[in-house]
Design a protein around this motif. Structure first.
Motif, PDB file in Angstrom:
ATOM      1  N   SER A   1      44.140  33.882  32.108  1.00  0.00           N
ATOM      2  CA  SER A   1      43.772  34.800  31.032  1.00  0.00           C
ATOM      3  C   SER A   1      42.333  34.555  30.603  1.00  0.00           C
ATOM      4  N   GLY A   2      41.730  35.569  29.968  1.00  0.00           N
ATOM      5  CA  GLY A   2      40.404  35.401  29.391  1.00  0.00           C
ATOM      6  C   GLY A   2      39.243  35.739  30.285  1.00  0.00           C
ATOM      7  N   ALA A   3      39.492  36.259  31.496  1.00  0.00           N
ATOM      8  CA  ALA A   3      38.396  36.655  32.385  1.00  0.00           C
ATOM      9  C   ALA A   3      37.816  37.991  31.941  1.00  0.00           C
ATOM     10  N   GLY A   4      36.539  38.190  32.255  1.00  0.00           N
ATOM     11  CA  GLY A   4      35.925  39.489  31.987  1.00  0.00           C
ATOM     12  C   GLY A   4      36.153  40.474  33.114  1.00  0.00           C
ATOM     13  N   HIS A   5      36.267  39.957  34.340  1.00  0.00           N
ATOM     14  CA  HIS A   5      36.472  40.800  35.514  1.00  0.00           C
ATOM     15  C   HIS A   5      37.055  39.933  36.619  1.00  0.00           C
ATOM     16  N   LEU A   6      37.937  40.520  37.412  1.00  0.00           N
ATOM     17  CA  LEU A   6      38.554  39.812  38.537  1.00  0.00           C
ATOM     18  C   LEU A   6      38.053  40.406  39.844  1.00  0.00           C
ATOM     19  N   VAL A   7      37.733  39.540  40.797  1.00  0.00           N
ATOM     20  CA  VAL A   7      37.362  39.977  42.140  1.00  0.00           C
ATOM     21  C   VAL A   7      38.344  39.333  43.112  1.00  0.00           C
ATOM     22  N   TYR A   8      39.036  40.173  43.865  1.00  0.00           N
ATOM     23  CA  TYR A   8      39.982  39.714  44.884  1.00  0.00           C
ATOM     24  C   TYR A   8      39.331  39.891  46.252  1.00  0.00           C
ATOM     25  N   LEU A   9      38.995  38.783  46.891  1.00  0.00           N
ATOM     26  CA  LEU A   9      38.322  38.802  48.192  1.00  0.00           C
ATOM     27  C   LEU A   9      39.343  38.483  49.278  1.00  0.00           C
ATOM     28  N   ALA A  10      39.782  39.521  50.004  1.00  0.00           N
ATOM     29  CA  ALA A  10      40.850  39.349  51.001  1.00  0.00           C
ATOM     30  C   ALA A  10      41.980  38.536  50.399  1.00  0.00           C
ATOM     31  N   ALA A  11      42.328  38.854  49.164  1.00  0.00           N
ATOM     32  CA  ALA A  11      43.178  37.982  48.353  1.00  0.00           C
ATOM     33  C   ALA A  11      44.498  38.654  47.989  1.00  0.00           C
ATOM     34  N   PHE A  12      45.421  37.819  47.542  1.00  0.00           N
ATOM     35  CA  PHE A  12      46.732  38.301  47.138  1.00  0.00           C
ATOM     36  C   PHE A  12      46.704  38.756  45.681  1.00  0.00           C
TER      37      PHE A  12
ATOM     38  N   ARG B   1      46.945  47.804  50.680  1.00  0.00           N
ATOM     39  CA  ARG B   1      48.065  48.088  49.786  1.00  0.00           C
ATOM     40  C   ARG B   1      47.910  47.327  48.467  1.00  0.00           C
ATOM     41  N   MET B   2      47.515  46.073  48.557  1.00  0.00           N
ATOM     42  CA  MET B   2      47.311  45.294  47.335  1.00  0.00           C
ATOM     43  C   MET B   2      46.118  45.823  46.547  1.00  0.00           C
ATOM     44  N   ALA B   3      45.107  46.312  47.247  1.00  0.00           N
ATOM     45  CA  ALA B   3      43.905  46.826  46.582  1.00  0.00           C
ATOM     46  C   ALA B   3      44.216  48.004  45.673  1.00  0.00           C
ATOM     47  N   SER B   4      45.292  48.727  45.958  1.00  0.00           N
ATOM     48  CA  SER B   4      45.651  49.882  45.129  1.00  0.00           C
ATOM     49  C   SER B   4      46.022  49.464  43.712  1.00  0.00           C
ATOM     50  N   ARG B   5      46.258  48.186  43.483  1.00  0.00           N
ATOM     51  CA  ARG B   5      46.569  47.682  42.151  1.00  0.00           C
ATOM     52  C   ARG B   5      45.317  47.408  41.333  1.00  0.00           C
ATOM     53  N   CYS B   6      44.158  47.466  41.973  1.00  0.00           N
ATOM     54  CA  CYS B   6      42.906  47.085  41.307  1.00  0.00           C
ATOM     55  C   CYS B   6      42.132  48.306  40.826  1.00  0.00           C
ATOM     56  N   THR B   7      41.175  48.047  39.945  1.00  0.00           N
ATOM     57  CA  THR B   7      40.364  49.109  39.360  1.00  0.00           C
ATOM     58  C   THR B   7      39.414  49.739  40.363  1.00  0.00           C
ATOM     59  N   ASP B   8      38.844  48.912  41.213  1.00  0.00           N
ATOM     60  CA  ASP B   8      37.781  49.321  42.139  1.00  0.00           C
ATOM     61  C   ASP B   8      38.062  48.685  43.491  1.00  0.00           C
ATOM     62  N   VAL B   9      37.740  49.395  44.578  1.00  0.00           N
ATOM     63  CA  VAL B   9      37.992  48.874  45.920  1.00  0.00           C
ATOM     64  C   VAL B   9      36.735  49.008  46.763  1.00  0.00           C
ATOM     65  N   ARG B  10      36.384  47.928  47.453  1.00  0.00           N
ATOM     66  CA  ARG B  10      35.306  47.938  48.446  1.00  0.00           C
ATOM     67  C   ARG B  10      35.908  47.558  49.797  1.00  0.00           C
ATOM     68  N   GLU B  11      35.249  47.917  50.876  1.00  0.00           N
ATOM     69  CA  GLU B  11      35.692  47.486  52.189  1.00  0.00           C
ATOM     70  C   GLU B  11      34.489  47.012  52.986  1.00  0.00           C
ATOM     71  N   TRP B  12      34.566  45.795  53.482  1.00  0.00           N
ATOM     72  CA  TRP B  12      33.503  45.206  54.289  1.00  0.00           C
ATOM     73  C   TRP B  12      34.004  45.002  55.708  1.00  0.00           C
TER      74      TRP B  12
END
Length: 226
Positions: free
Chosen positions: A75-86, A183-194
């Motif tokens: 808790s308490g983060a300003g923003h989350l970044v999921y890098l090839a993450a669960f 599929r997991m990225a659909s749960r996030c606010t923003d999606v990038r693909e590298w």
């Protein structure tokens, strides 16, 4: 001061993020890279929570691979970044979402105490296959044994439900299926693909640094929508 917390995945160490952390610090960003391997997802999450609580303002949390399960419970983060993450939903674990690819599973070697290690050659192919060989070799040398059960841990909260988030799909990943990532990225606010493998912080650290600097300069990490 702008702040970032980098959260590594299974078998990894904070040193795997050394190049990213150095570049961020050189640009004036405060960086924390907590050591995981505390024996359980709950203990790993507590270690990252302590790092977040020690910062002077909300930070961007970047979780790589299993590190996504960890930041999901913080808790308490300003923003989350999921890098090839669960990105677990309530009741889900990294292992339950699909866990390791067949190549990464083949690399796992059990130890006499219940821990596991990765076969160096197979680990290099799965985790760092698109990295320059010297960088891949160094990254493999840094890998450590992993206590059992962490990947089966279930986060106690789902921070992505109330915190802005960015998912980075690594389209050439050989450790976590890119389709599962999407599929997991659909749960996030923003999606990038590298078009990278599983570990761009090793092979292409400028990509990771650039994304974090972009987010720090935007309204996203303050909890606002652009």
């Amino acid at each position: 001061m702008a702040t970032v917390v980098l959260v590594h995945g299974l078998y990894h160490r904070p040193e795997h993020f050394a190049e990213v952390a150095e570049r961020l610090r050189a640009s004036g960003v405060e960086v924390a890279v907590p050591e995981l391997h505390r024996g359980s997802l709950l203990a790993d999450t507590a270690a990252v929570q302590a790092a977040v609580d020690a910062l002077r303002e909300p930070a961007i949390l970047l979780g790589h691979s299993y590190g996504g399960s960890v930041i999901t419970g913080v808790s308490g983060a300003g923003h989350l970044v999921y890098l090839a993450a669960f990105v677990p939903e309530a009741g889900e674990s990294a292992a339950g979402l699909g866990g390791a690819s067949s190549l990464l599973q083949e690399a796992i070697r059990p130890g006499p105490d219940g821990s596991t290690r990765l076969c160096p050659d197979l680990a290099a192919a799965a985790l760092y296959g698109d990295c320059p060989p010297p960088l891949a070799a160094r990254a493999v040398d840094l890998l450590r044994a992993q206590a059992p059960g962490c990947g089966r841990g279930v986060p106690e909260r789902q921070s992505w439900k109330d915190t802005p988030s960015t998912y980075v799909v690594c389209a050439r990943d050989r450790a976590v299926d890119p389709d599962l990532q999407r599929r997991m990225a659909s749960r996030c606010t923003d999606v990038r693909e590298w078009r990278t493998g599983h570990s761009p912080f090793v092979g292409q650290p400028r990509l990771v640094v650039g994304l974090l600097q972009e987010l720090l300069a935007s309204a996203f990490w303050r909890g606002e929508r652009i």
